[in-house]
Enzyme design. Structure first.
Site, PDB file in Angstrom:
ATOM      1  N   GLY A  26       0.684  -1.344  -0.030  1.00 37.67           N
ATOM      2  CA  GLY A  26       0.295   0.280  -0.141  1.00 37.67           C
ATOM      3  C   GLY A  26       0.494   0.923  -0.588  1.00 37.67           C
ATOM      4  CG  ASP A  71       7.908   0.733  -7.920  1.00 42.20           C
ATOM      5  OD1 ASP A  71       8.506   0.049  -7.657  1.00 42.20           O
ATOM      6  OD2 ASP A  71       6.413   0.962  -7.758  1.00 42.20           O
ATOM      7  CG  ASP A  72       8.837   6.834 -11.055  1.00 40.22           C
ATOM      8  OD1 ASP A  72       8.586   6.192 -11.270  1.00 40.22           O
ATOM      9  OD2 ASP A  72       9.387   7.784  -9.729  1.00 40.22           O
TER      10      ASP A  72
END
Length: 178
Positions: A25, A46-47
């Site tokens: 989450g 994640d980037d």
């Protein structure tokens, strides 16, 4: 931690971590928090994946290890965002893997979920994993156990039951931030 010159004296930049296993989450909560807090931005792990050169495990490129992440660029991004914003939320499952990043984090909200919940949520959103279920068993969960879960006892960590509904988790985190 030094206060960027662009800030008025007395303003403190808060760098807050959201960590936990995949599909606990983190991204959802980061989106909710940035919508509810003024002068807030999210930096998402994640980037910052390296484009190639992943470790191989069981024939898979293992995206779930610290070497897959460009932590130098995450740290740079956090510093840049701290020049502009009062709160920088950093979300990712490997936040504890880089000492420079870990040192910047004031507090880390650690979302705990069971292996079965993690797998269920990941299968629901990841069609590739549905056809490659062994990736979870060989890479995802073992990496969590090795690189993330042992750090849940650090002093700056606040444990949160990620099995609760997202609104409840959001309220718990928001109350601690304001």
């Amino acid at each position: 931690k030094t206060i960027p010159k662009s800030r008025a004296m007395g303003d403190k930049v808060r760098v807050i971590g959201l960590c936990g296993p995949t599909c606990s989450g983190k991204t959802t909560l980061a989106t909710m928090l940035v919508s509810s807090l003024s002068d807030c931005v999210v930096v998402s792990q994640d980037d910052f994946y390296h484009p190639s050169g992943f470790e191989k495990v069981g024939g898979y490129d293992n995206w779930d290890v610290p070497s897959a992440i460009n932590f130098e660029n995450i740290v740079k991004s956090v510093k840049e965002q701290a020049e502009e914003k009062k709160i920088v939320l950093v979300e990712g499952f490997l936040l504890f893997s880089d000492p420079n990043l870990l040192g910047m984090l004031e507090t880390v909200f650690f979302l705990e979920i069971s292996e079965s919940t993690c797998l269920q949520r990941r299968l629901a959103k990841d069609t590739w994993l549905q056809d490659n279920r062994s990736y979870f068993d060989k890479c995802v969960w073992p990496s969590y156990l090795q690189f993330t879960q042992p750090h849940r006892t650090l002093e700056k960590v606040v444990l949160i039951d990620g099995e609760q509904n997202v609104e409840s988790v959001f309220e718990q985190i928001l109350c601690r931030l304001i």
